[in-house]
Design a protein around this motif. Structure first.
Motif, PDB file in Angstrom:
ATOM      1  N   ARG A   2       0.832  -1.187   0.000  1.00 22.04           N
ATOM      2  CA  ARG A   2       0.000   0.000   0.000  1.00 22.04           C
ATOM      3  C   ARG A   2       0.874   1.246   0.000  1.00 22.04           C
ATOM      4  NH1 ARG A   2      -4.194  -0.494   4.641  1.00 22.04           N
ATOM      5  NH2 ARG A   2      -2.436  -1.297   5.775  1.00 22.04           N
ATOM      6  N   LYS A   3       0.331   2.289  -0.559  1.00 20.09           N
ATOM      7  CA  LYS A   3       0.985   3.597  -0.585  1.00 20.09           C
ATOM      8  C   LYS A   3       2.340   3.571  -1.280  1.00 20.09           C
ATOM      9  CE  LYS A   3      -1.302   5.268   3.540  1.00 20.09           C
ATOM     10  NZ  LYS A   3      -1.151   5.937   4.826  1.00 20.09           N
ATOM     11  N   GLY A   4       2.559   2.622  -2.168  1.00 24.60           N
ATOM     12  CA  GLY A   4       3.779   2.587  -2.953  1.00 24.60           C
ATOM     13  C   GLY A   4       5.023   2.155  -2.210  1.00 24.60           C
ATOM     14  N   ARG A   5       4.870   1.617  -1.014  1.00 22.81           N
ATOM     15  CA  ARG A   5       6.040   1.200  -0.237  1.00 22.81           C
ATOM     16  C   ARG A   5       6.511  -0.173  -0.701  1.00 22.81           C
ATOM     17  NH1 ARG A   5       2.937   3.150   4.893  1.00 22.81           N
ATOM     18  NH2 ARG A   5       3.393   5.357   4.739  1.00 22.81           N
ATOM     19  N   ILE A   6       7.797  -0.282  -0.850  1.00 22.29           N
ATOM     20  CA  ILE A   6       8.396  -1.527  -1.325  1.00 22.29           C
ATOM     21  C   ILE A   6       9.369  -2.022  -0.282  1.00 22.29           C
ATOM     22  CG2 ILE A   6       9.837  -2.564  -3.113  1.00 22.29           C
ATOM     23  CD1 ILE A   6       8.830  -0.366  -4.997  1.00 22.29           C
ATOM     24  N   PHE A   7       9.290  -3.316   0.021  1.00 21.03           N
ATOM     25  CA  PHE A   7      10.258  -3.922   0.938  1.00 21.03           C
ATOM     26  C   PHE A   7      11.520  -4.242   0.156  1.00 21.03           C
ATOM     27  CE2 PHE A   7      12.167  -7.854   2.581  1.00 21.03           C
ATOM     28  CZ  PHE A   7      12.617  -7.369   3.797  1.00 21.03           C
ATOM     29  N   ARG A   8      12.638  -3.708   0.610  1.00 19.57           N
ATOM     30  CA  ARG A   8      13.922  -3.993  -0.019  1.00 19.57           C
ATOM     31  C   ARG A   8      14.786  -4.723   0.992  1.00 19.57           C
ATOM     32  NH1 ARG A   8      13.586   1.546  -2.442  1.00 19.57           N
ATOM     33  NH2 ARG A   8      12.925   1.137  -4.557  1.00 19.57           N
ATOM     34  N   PRO A   9      15.047  -5.998   0.742  1.00 15.10           N
ATOM     35  CA  PRO A   9      15.866  -6.740   1.705  1.00 15.10           C
ATOM     36  C   PRO A   9      17.267  -6.158   1.795  1.00 15.10           C
ATOM     37  CG  PRO A   9      15.288  -8.116  -0.193  1.00 15.10           C
ATOM     38  CD  PRO A   9      14.635  -6.800  -0.387  1.00 15.10           C
ATOM     39  N   MET A  10      17.765  -6.059   3.034  1.00 15.86           N
ATOM     40  CA  MET A  10      19.093  -5.507   3.259  1.00 15.86           C
ATOM     41  C   MET A  10      20.010  -6.590   3.803  1.00 15.86           C
ATOM     42  SD  MET A  10      18.385  -1.752   4.908  1.00 15.86           S
ATOM     43  CE  MET A  10      17.879  -2.409   6.462  1.00 15.86           C
ATOM     44  N   GLY A  11      21.284  -6.412   3.549  1.00 17.83           N
ATOM     45  CA  GLY A  11      22.282  -7.289   4.137  1.00 17.83           C
ATOM     46  C   GLY A  11      22.238  -8.689   3.585  1.00 17.83           C
ATOM     47  N   GLU A  12      22.456  -9.650   4.461  1.00 18.06           N
ATOM     48  CA  GLU A  12      22.592 -11.031   4.010  1.00 18.06           C
ATOM     49  C   GLU A  12      21.272 -11.658   3.575  1.00 18.06           C
ATOM     50  OE1 GLU A  12      22.603 -13.699   8.009  1.00 18.06           O
ATOM     51  OE2 GLU A  12      24.456 -12.660   7.559  1.00 18.06           O
ATOM     52  N   ILE A  13      20.126 -11.039   3.893  1.00 18.56           N
ATOM     53  CA  ILE A  13      18.870 -11.614   3.420  1.00 18.56           C
ATOM     54  C   ILE A  13      18.585 -11.241   1.969  1.00 18.56           C
ATOM     55  CG2 ILE A  13      17.852 -11.779   5.707  1.00 18.56           C
ATOM     56  CD1 ILE A  13      16.162  -9.327   5.038  1.00 18.56           C
ATOM     57  N   SER A  14      19.377 -10.352   1.424  1.00 19.92           N
ATOM     58  CA  SER A  14      19.274 -10.014   0.012  1.00 19.92           C
ATOM     59  C   SER A  14      19.858 -11.160  -0.807  1.00 19.92           C
ATOM     60  CB  SER A  14      20.045  -8.727  -0.278  1.00 19.92           C
ATOM     61  OG  SER A  14      20.143  -8.524  -1.663  1.00 19.92           O
ATOM     62  N   TRP A  63      25.704  -1.518   3.983  1.00 22.81           N
ATOM     63  CA  TRP A  63      25.571  -2.264   5.234  1.00 22.81           C
ATOM     64  C   TRP A  63      25.437  -1.315   6.426  1.00 22.81           C
ATOM     65  CZ3 TRP A  63      25.421  -7.666   5.303  1.00 22.81           C
ATOM     66  CH2 TRP A  63      25.725  -8.300   4.100  1.00 22.81           C
ATOM     67  N   ARG A  64      24.819  -0.172   6.239  1.00 24.81           N
ATOM     68  CA  ARG A  64      24.723   0.783   7.345  1.00 24.81           C
ATOM     69  C   ARG A  64      23.690   0.372   8.391  1.00 24.81           C
ATOM     70  NH1 ARG A  64      22.706   5.710   3.608  1.00 24.81           N
ATOM     71  NH2 ARG A  64      22.263   4.211   1.996  1.00 24.81           N
ATOM     72  N   HIS A  65      22.910  -0.669   8.100  1.00 26.98           N
ATOM     73  CA  HIS A  65      21.953  -1.152   9.094  1.00 26.98           C
ATOM     74  C   HIS A  65      22.652  -1.896  10.243  1.00 26.98           C
ATOM     75  CE1 HIS A  65      22.509  -4.592   6.420  1.00 26.98           C
ATOM     76  NE2 HIS A  65      22.142  -5.360   7.435  1.00 26.98           N
ATOM     77  N   LEU A  66      23.920  -2.268  10.035  1.00 26.35           N
ATOM     78  CA  LEU A  66      24.677  -2.937  11.096  1.00 26.35           C
ATOM     79  C   LEU A  66      25.338  -1.901  11.981  1.00 26.35           C
ATOM     80  CD1 LEU A  66      26.461  -5.827   9.185  1.00 26.35           C
ATOM     81  CD2 LEU A  66      24.419  -5.938  10.600  1.00 26.35           C
ATOM     82  N   LEU A  67      25.142  -2.035  13.258  1.00 26.74           N
ATOM     83  CA  LEU A  67      25.734  -1.088  14.199  1.00 26.74           C
ATOM     84  C   LEU A  67      27.029  -1.644  14.721  1.00 26.74           C
ATOM     85  CD1 LEU A  67      22.525  -0.112  16.156  1.00 26.74           C
ATOM     86  CD2 LEU A  67      23.612   1.130  14.291  1.00 26.74           C
ATOM     87  N   TYR A  68      28.110  -1.030  14.362  1.00 27.72           N
ATOM     88  CA  TYR A  68      29.425  -1.409  14.903  1.00 27.72           C
ATOM     89  C   TYR A  68      30.323  -0.200  14.798  1.00 27.72           C
ATOM     90  CZ  TYR A  68      33.967  -3.411  15.668  1.00 27.72           C
ATOM     91  OH  TYR A  68      35.215  -3.654  16.175  1.00 27.72           O
TER      92      TYR A  68
END
Length: 70
Positions: A2-14, A63-68
């Motif tokens: 809905r509302k044009g939102r697209i799930f984009r897998p990040m990291g290793e799940i891509s 990979w900015r979703h990883l916090l380190y």
């Protein structure tokens, strides 16, 4: 989607990912601040990726979703 939102897998799940989350954290840890750690080319060879990929990981452009923080 809905509302044009697209799930984009990040990291290793891509499906396109070569590296795992643990490897990305290890790259950041090994590089450190760049003064004493490994060079970009050393890390690229060790993890079988390009030098630009390592640079993007270290600069948190990828990979900015990883916090380190080293």
């Amino acid at each position: 989607m809905r509302k044009g939102r697209i799930f984009r897998p990040m990291g290793e799940i891509s499906g396109m990912s070569i590296l795992k989350d643990e490897q990305v954290i290890e790259i950041r840890r090994l590089y450190g601040d760049g003064t004493v750690g490994y060079s970009l080319m050393d890390l690229a060879r060790q993890f079988h990726v390009g030098k630009s990929t390592v640079r993007y990981i270290i600069n948190k452009q990828h990979w900015r979703h990883l916090l380190y923080d080293a």
